[in-house]
Scaffold this active site. Structure first.
Site, PDB file in Angstrom:
ATOM      1  N   TYR A   1      31.380 -27.768 -16.205  1.00  0.00           N
ATOM      2  CA  TYR A   1      32.014 -27.278 -14.969  1.00  0.00           C
ATOM      3  C   TYR A   1      31.263 -26.070 -14.427  1.00  0.00           C
ATOM      4  CZ  TYR A   1      35.040 -24.281 -12.194  1.00  0.00           C
ATOM      5  OH  TYR A   1      35.509 -23.436 -11.222  1.00  0.00           O
TER       6      TYR A   1
ATOM      7  N   THR B   1      33.211 -19.150  -8.909  1.00  0.00           N
ATOM      8  CA  THR B   1      34.001 -18.718 -10.059  1.00  0.00           C
ATOM      9  C   THR B   1      33.237 -17.745 -10.955  1.00  0.00           C
ATOM     10  OG1 THR B   1      34.858 -19.551 -12.177  1.00  0.00           O
ATOM     11  CG2 THR B   1      33.213 -20.891 -11.112  1.00  0.00           C
ATOM     12  N   ASP B   2      33.986 -16.906 -11.658  1.00  0.00           N
ATOM     13  CA  ASP B   2      33.345 -16.000 -12.628  1.00  0.00           C
ATOM     14  C   ASP B   2      32.685 -16.762 -13.778  1.00  0.00           C
ATOM     15  OD1 ASP B   2      35.644 -16.828 -13.999  1.00  0.00           O
ATOM     16  OD2 ASP B   2      36.440 -14.810 -14.317  1.00  0.00           O
ATOM     17  N   GLU B   3      33.055 -18.042 -13.928  1.00  0.00           N
ATOM     18  CA  GLU B   3      32.517 -18.799 -15.072  1.00  0.00           C
ATOM     19  C   GLU B   3      31.008 -19.014 -14.969  1.00  0.00           C
ATOM     20  OE1 GLU B   3      34.845 -21.913 -16.624  1.00  0.00           O
ATOM     21  OE2 GLU B   3      36.680 -21.094 -15.770  1.00  0.00           O
TER      22      GLU B   3
ATOM     23  N   LYS C   1      29.152 -25.592 -10.830  1.00  0.00           N
ATOM     24  CA  LYS C   1      29.408 -24.556  -9.815  1.00  0.00           C
ATOM     25  C   LYS C   1      28.166 -23.689  -9.615  1.00  0.00           C
ATOM     26  CE  LYS C   1      32.599 -23.778  -7.688  1.00  0.00           C
ATOM     27  NZ  LYS C   1      32.981 -24.366  -6.359  1.00  0.00           N
TER      28      LYS C   1
HETATM   29  P1  TYD Z   1      41.942 -22.537 -18.238  1.00  0.00           P
HETATM   30  O1  TYD Z   1      43.221 -22.297 -17.533  1.00  0.00           O
HETATM   31  O2  TYD Z   1      41.509 -23.942 -18.486  1.00  0.00           O
HETATM   32  O3  TYD Z   1      40.848 -21.733 -17.421  1.00  0.00           O
HETATM   33  P2  TYD Z   1      39.301 -21.383 -17.816  1.00  0.00           P
HETATM   34  O4  TYD Z   1      38.870 -22.240 -18.927  1.00  0.00           O
HETATM   35  O5  TYD Z   1      38.654 -21.749 -16.554  1.00  0.00           O
HETATM   36  O6  TYD Z   1      39.297 -19.938 -18.128  1.00  0.00           O
HETATM   37  O7  TYD Z   1      41.985 -21.790 -19.634  1.00  0.00           O
HETATM   38  C1  TYD Z   1      42.246 -20.415 -19.712  1.00  0.00           C
HETATM   39  C2  TYD Z   1      42.191 -20.038 -21.176  1.00  0.00           C
HETATM   40  O8  TYD Z   1      43.281 -20.690 -21.852  1.00  0.00           O
HETATM   41  C3  TYD Z   1      40.938 -20.508 -21.864  1.00  0.00           C
HETATM   42  O9  TYD Z   1      40.542 -19.517 -22.817  1.00  0.00           O
HETATM   43  C4  TYD Z   1      41.353 -21.775 -22.570  1.00  0.00           C
HETATM   44  C5  TYD Z   1      42.807 -21.504 -22.920  1.00  0.00           C
HETATM   45  N1  TYD Z   1      43.671 -22.719 -22.976  1.00  0.00           N
HETATM   46  C6  TYD Z   1      44.422 -22.990 -24.129  1.00  0.00           C
HETATM   47  O10 TYD Z   1      44.410 -22.215 -25.117  1.00  0.00           O
HETATM   48  N2  TYD Z   1      45.190 -24.119 -24.151  1.00  0.00           N
HETATM   49  C7  TYD Z   1      45.246 -24.972 -23.102  1.00  0.00           C
HETATM   50  O11 TYD Z   1      45.956 -26.024 -23.194  1.00  0.00           O
HETATM   51  C8  TYD Z   1      44.478 -24.677 -21.917  1.00  0.00           C
HETATM   52  C9  TYD Z   1      44.501 -25.590 -20.735  1.00  0.00           C
HETATM   53  C10 TYD Z   1      43.712 -23.527 -21.902  1.00  0.00           C
END
Ligand code: TYD
Length: 337
Positions: A151, A127-129, A155
């Site tokens: 997380y 992942t890019d994370e 990874k």
């Molecule tokens: P997510 O889909 O959990 O992916 P990641 O954290 O791996 O990027 O979240 C994407 C973005 O959306 C992240 O900036 C967090 C935000 N988010 C919300 O604002 N509300 C939510 O309920 C969730 C799940 C994520």
């Protein structure tokens, strides 16, 4: 046509199942064994369209269990593609341990199996994370790994082992690092499926903090195709970023989803307490994978519209998910915010 056997771990999950469906539909010479522990985000319905194909075989088991991995490899296999992972940042903040077991220990067990069985290729789906928060510019594959959530750290731990096995034992490994992925069959805990299903149910959507965080979005079919391409054409020991340069703030995504579901901002959007250690921006440079011949095909706008339609038409897929374990999780994650 020479028959080939690929072991796909985590093949009942979101990206893994898209990969399995794609390979079985488009590649008649390839047989697939899915190894999946069937934890909460796995769903046999994700492969229902291909599960009767004689080239499909299923083994229930955990990648951290060497005996299960041996069962999946069976008489031998040409490649292992590792999709099996705990992947949700918010869950990793509540409970990091499962992430270490699957993403770190599980990767180690798979790498040992690759050596033991002399498997010709191992691809780690990452992942890019792992690059952490990117203030400006784009992350290339040689950017430092600076994970900031449990997380992302789990990874990165997997990725570092993969690269170390290549350096130490010459293990034929590859890593792909994808950006945020969206599309059908995504468990409704991540931003897009959570917001879409909440909006379709008439519920509110929880935007973390100011909602100005930026993510780069790739469609799951493009992501899966990129992984297959890197598996076959990539250079062992290398990392390939898979991203589409589709940056959007979470507020932009929210606005578009409101439009597509016919819901109204005021009645539907709730700004809630921000995620701990929330990464502000991810941005990938995917030119290395593009130079290898991968090109994403799904324009973001079309992909998003189709995804919303899919969830609208497939309530029978997500309604049962949103009742069981999910309810307890949702309560724990959102009730106090
Ligand atoms: P997510 O889909 O959990 O992916 P990641 O954290 O791996 O990027 O979240 C994407 C973005 O959306 C992240 O900036 C967090 C935000 N988010 C919300 O604002 N509300 C939510 O309920 C969730 C799940 C994520």
């Amino acid at each position: 046509m020479s028959v080939r056997h690929w072991v796909v771990t985590g093949g009942l999950g979101f990206i893994g199942s898209a990969f399995v469906r794609q390979v079985l539909c488009e590649r008649p010479e390839i047989h697939v064994t899915v190894l999946d522990a069937m934890t909460y985000a796995a769903n046999p319905a994700n492969v229902a369209d291909v599960a009767r194909d004689p080239r499909y075989r299923f083994v229930k088991g955990d990648i951290a269990d060497p005996a299960a991995v041996d069962r999946a490899i069976g008489e031998g296999c040409d490649a292992i593609v590792n999709f099996a992972a705990e992947t949700h940042v918010d869950r990793s903040i509540l409970d990091p341990e499962a992430f270490i077991r699957t993403d770190v220990v599980g990767t180690h067990v798979l790498l040992e199996a690759v050596r033991r069985h002399a498997v010709a290729r191992f691809l780690q789906v990452s992942t890019d994370e792992v690059y952490g928060h990117v203030e400006e510019g784009l992350s290339t594959e040689d950017a430092p790994v600076r994970p900031r959530s449990p997380y992302a750290a789990s990874k990165a731990g997997g990725d570092l082992q993969v690269l170390a096995y290549h350096a130490t034992y010459g293990t034929p490994v590859l890593i792909t690092r994808g950006s945020n992925t969206y599309g059908p069959f995504q468990y409704p805990e991540k931003l897009i499926p959570l917001f879409v299903t909440n909006l379709l149910e008439g519920a509110t959507v929880p935007v973390y903090g100011d909602g100005l965080q930026i993510r780069d979005w790739v469609h799951v079919d493009d992501h899966a195709r990129g992984i297959a391409h890197v598996l076959e054409c990539g250079t062992p020991g290398h990392v390939y970023n898979l991203g589409c340069a589709n940056p959007r703030t979470n507020l932009e995504i929210t606005q578009r989803l409101l439009e597509l579901t016919g819901r109204d901002w005021k009645a539907s959007v709730r700004h809630v307490t921000d995620r701990l250690g929330h990464d502000r921006r991810y941005a990938l440079d995917a030119s290395k994978a593009q130079a290898l011949g991968w090109a994403p095909r799904v324009p973001f706008e079309t992909g998003l519209e189709e995804t919303v339609s899919w969830y609208r038409e497939r309530e029978a897929w997500w309604r049962p998910i949103k009742s069981g374990e999910y309810k307890a999780y949702y309560e724990r994650q959102y009730a106090h915010r």
